[in-house]
Enzyme design. Sequence first.
Site, PDB file in Angstrom:
ATOM      1  N   HIS A  71       0.825  -1.206   0.000  1.00 58.59           N
ATOM      2  CA  HIS A  71       0.000   0.000   0.000  1.00 58.59           C
ATOM      3  C   HIS A  71       0.866   1.266   0.000  1.00 58.59           C
ATOM      4  CE1 HIS A  71      -2.336   3.111   2.380  1.00 58.59           C
ATOM      5  NE2 HIS A  71      -3.055   2.973   1.285  1.00 58.59           N
ATOM      6  N   GLU A  74       2.032   1.936  -3.427  1.00 54.87           N
ATOM      7  CA  GLU A  74       0.945   2.536  -4.211  1.00 54.87           C
ATOM      8  C   GLU A  74       0.962   4.056  -4.079  1.00 54.87           C
ATOM      9  OE1 GLU A  74      -3.353   3.892  -3.382  1.00 54.87           O
ATOM     10  OE2 GLU A  74      -3.116   1.793  -2.757  1.00 54.87           O
ATOM     11  N   HIS A  75       1.139   4.564  -2.853  1.00 58.02           N
ATOM     12  CA  HIS A  75       1.228   6.012  -2.644  1.00 58.02           C
ATOM     13  C   HIS A  75       2.445   6.592  -3.362  1.00 58.02           C
ATOM     14  CE1 HIS A  75      -1.645   7.169   0.749  1.00 58.02           C
ATOM     15  NE2 HIS A  75      -1.915   5.888   0.509  1.00 58.02           N
ATOM     16  N   GLU A 151      -3.647   7.827   7.606  1.00 61.56           N
ATOM     17  CA  GLU A 151      -4.735   7.068   6.994  1.00 61.56           C
ATOM     18  C   GLU A 151      -5.108   5.878   7.863  1.00 61.56           C
ATOM     19  OE1 GLU A 151      -5.569   4.453   2.942  1.00 61.56           O
ATOM     20  OE2 GLU A 151      -3.970   5.955   2.926  1.00 61.56           O
TER      21      GLU A 151
END
Length: 456
Positions: A71, A74-75, A151
């Site tokens: 993840h 992905e950022h 997040e």
Amino acid sequence: MKHGRVSVGLGLALLAGSLSLPAVANPFETTLENGLKVIVKEDRRAPSVVNMVWYRVGAIDEIDGSTGVAHVLEHMMFKGTDTLPAGEFNKRVAAMGGRDNAFTSQDYTAYFQQVPSDRIGDVIGLEADRMRHLNFSDAEFAKEIEVVKEERRLRTDDKPHSLVYEQLMATAFIAHPYRRPVIGWMTDLDRMSADDARNWYKTWYAPNNATVVVVGDVDHDAVFAQVRAAFGGFKAETLPARRTIVEPDQSGPRRSVVRAPAELPYVAMAWRAPTLRDVGKDRDVYALQVLAAVLDGHEGARIQKHIVRGSQVAVSAGAGFDGTSRGESVFIVDGTPSRGKTVADVEAALLAEIQAVQKDGVSPEELGRVKAQVIAGQVYKRDSLMGQAMEIGAMDAIGMSWKDDERMIEMLRSVTAEEVQSVAQRYFSDETLSVAVLEPLPVENKPRTRIAGARH
């Protein structure tokens, strides 16, 4: 959590069967010499197109100590390439009049843009650039890892139900990678380095580990040519061997407790269940999908009718099962007690609904209504370019294919009431049950300063 709906595959398959769609060679599929798969579905109802790149890597491929790296990468994919500075990708898509984002799951990571159809070549070029030329600084990573941690706080740590789901997975699985959260444990995020993300990128982001999916007002031959021009010069890479992790047999019920600030308690229950591997033979998966719809597939389903509106034991409750993934599956039911009721009351009510199916089954009439409701609820997805691209890409990323749709239609529409009763009898015992309970702590209404910069 996936309660309150059935899987995308089930809904679209039943819909397609109900509409008797003509057999046409659309989508169109090809594979480049470097292993990149390309799937194009022509849909000319509007001058728009969705472009997606799916990488067949997700949290399931992580190892302990590096949770969340899929993840985080992905950022970082938005933080610059050899030729584009950080943030420029988003600016260029916006300038086209489009939108873009990305998401990571246990099984895959995907990136998408929706733009006017005459700009498809531009976004294909942008995706090709960052597949091989990602280049972000340590400073950019240091800023973005704080965004990811925020997040996690906002989506998990500050949401009691998310904490319970996270604990439920860690309870139901002791060996399988699905025990770990996609966003990662905070302790791992605290220790993650920029090189961890770079190594993930170098290991997994290769043309032979990806699929380009394009849906919209395009010509497939033209798109094939554009993808070949943009990606065709990349070399296939040797990917790490992927060892299949098989969860050991469970020998009795497991329970866990989460204490967190909340207004009401909450309970989630999960049973180990089969995963679809053979489209034409794994009938139990289809029957369990239908059972989920019987329990919670529409407003008239049993849980809503009996537990929420009828006895009012719960203010909310649901059930869900997918059965399509790279890993193992669970069937989940959950609920929040009404004022004056307890978690034990909700557990008993949910179990009673399953036991009623075990004992008395479902009538042919109820089965027919369930299928009709599923079809009605999924009709709008045929009008969504993004919905079509999501279905095609997700199926491919877990090792299945859009070509399986017709067979899935046959299997789903052939599920009998006897099969639904049979899976209820065979898969819902204490031996395979895991339970996670929320015990509320006092709620403190203190606003917390949020870190700016999160994309999604």
